[in-house]
Design an enzyme around this catalytic site. Structure first.
Site, short mmCIF file in Angstrom:
data_model
loop_
_atom_site.label_atom_id
_atom_site.label_comp_id
_atom_site.label_asym_id
_atom_site.label_seq_id
_atom_site.Cartn_x
_atom_site.Cartn_y
_atom_site.Cartn_z
N ASP A 37 0.88 -1.17 0.00
CA ASP A 37 0.00 0.00 0.00
C ASP A 37 0.92 1.21 0.00
O ASP A 37 1.67 1.43 0.96
CB ASP A 37 -0.90 -0.01 1.25
CG ASP A 37 -1.84 1.18 1.33
OD1 ASP A 37 -1.61 2.18 0.61
OD2 ASP A 37 -2.79 1.12 2.12
N THR A 49 -10.95 2.99 -17.16
CA THR A 49 -10.61 2.30 -15.92
C THR A 49 -11.54 2.78 -14.81
O THR A 49 -12.32 3.72 -14.99
CB THR A 49 -9.15 2.60 -15.51
OG1 THR A 49 -9.02 3.99 -15.19
CG2 THR A 49 -8.17 2.24 -16.62
N TYR A 92 -6.32 15.90 -9.35
CA TYR A 92 -5.65 14.95 -10.23
C TYR A 92 -4.59 15.64 -11.08
O TYR A 92 -3.43 15.21 -11.12
CB TYR A 92 -6.66 14.26 -11.12
CG TYR A 92 -6.04 13.19 -12.01
CD1 TYR A 92 -5.70 11.96 -11.48
CD2 TYR A 92 -5.80 13.44 -13.36
CE1 TYR A 92 -5.12 10.98 -12.28
CE2 TYR A 92 -5.21 12.47 -14.16
CZ TYR A 92 -4.88 11.24 -13.62
OH TYR A 92 -4.29 10.28 -14.41
N ASN A 102 2.75 2.95 -10.57
CA ASN A 102 1.49 3.02 -11.31
C ASN A 102 0.29 3.39 -10.44
O ASN A 102 -0.67 3.98 -10.93
CB ASN A 102 1.24 1.65 -11.96
CG ASN A 102 -0.18 1.51 -12.48
OD1 ASN A 102 -0.54 2.08 -13.52
ND2 ASN A 102 -1.00 0.76 -11.76
N LYS A 130 -0.46 15.20 -10.85
CA LYS A 130 0.36 14.67 -11.94
C LYS A 130 1.42 15.69 -12.36
O LYS A 130 2.53 15.31 -12.76
CB LYS A 130 -0.52 14.28 -13.12
CG LYS A 130 -1.40 13.07 -12.86
CD LYS A 130 -0.59 11.84 -12.49
CE LYS A 130 -1.47 10.61 -12.31
NZ LYS A 130 -0.69 9.41 -11.93
#
Length: 244
Positions: A61, A201, A166, A88, A170
């Site tokens: 984790d 996804t 998000y 990932n 990134k």
């Protein structure tokens, strides 16, 4: 990547992570399925080993220092080195939510996985990567983390330019990638950012145009390219490089 490599992929029990694991295992590499859920992680690894592939579940984790340390100890004991780390694991808590509607706690949660988790896992695995003759770190990023694209109204993904947590996570991950690329340059360990493309996804409610399998294929291809390219690249899913 033609020789057998020991490869750890975080968040690899489903989606792009699992698809990447399958691509790399079928290419003859030993893939370590990093996952926080023991049942799902073990099932993902079992599905690959049932094909006769080299895969193993490793509980990990990225937000839990204890599991990160235990994973590093297991890899050291069983394999003695790590050739490739694929960071990932990622989350998106602001899909279709305006920045002003997003609680700060959701932003913190996003950074815990997308940024701090990457740093924690990378630091824990560096001693093992240093034992590889060609260490490689691939951070799974997104074009939505490119400042050039975020400021371009002609960007085909402009509609997603307002994802506060998000996109900014990134962008931070891209900076983290460049910092490690510079810091590790003399060690021979290469560090680059990878981009699977807009894949359907759980992260985006399966709204992507490509499949997770296509994303895994792209990540596997980019990892191969990253081994021979200069460190500190930002790979585009269709080939070439993104502007940072």
């Amino acid at each position: 990547m033609t020789t057998n490599r020991i490869i750890l992929i975080t968040g690899a029990n489903k989606g792009i992570g699992l698809a990447t694991a399958g691509e790399l295992a079928r290419a003859g590499h030993t893939v370590l399925i990093g996952a926080r859920d023991p049942e799902r992680g073990a099932a993902a690894a079992a599905a690959l080993t049932a094909e006769g592939l080299g895969a193993r579940f490793v509980r990990l984790d990225v937000t839990d220092p204890a599991t990160i340390a235990a994973a590093a100890e297991l890899i050291a004991a069983e394999y003695g080195r790590l050739d490739t780390l694929v960071n990932n694991a990622g989350v998106a808590r602001d899909w279709q939510r305006a920045p002003e509607e997003l609680p700060v706690e959701a932003v913190r949660e996003t950074y815990e996985t997308n940024v701090f988790g990457v740093i924690a896992v990378t630091n824990a695995m560096l001693p093992l990567l240093r034992k590889s003759p060609a260490g490689l770190i691939g951070n799974v990023s997104s074009g939505l983390g490119s400042f050039s694209l975020l400021g371009d109204p002609d960007n085909p993904f402009w509609e997603h330019a307002t994802l506060l947590a998000y996109n900014s996570s990134k962008a931070a991950l891209n900076a983290v990638t460049l910092v490690y690329a510079q810091a590790l340059r003399e060690s021979g360990i290469k560090v680059s950012a990878l981009e699977p493309g807009y894949c359907a996804t759980d992260l985006n409610g399966h709204s992507g145009h490509a499949t997770a399998e296509e994303g895994g294929h792209r990540i596997a291809r980019q990892l191969g390219e990253a081994l021979s390219a200069p460190s500190g690249q930002f790979f585009h899913p269709d080939g070439g490089r993104y502007p940072w």
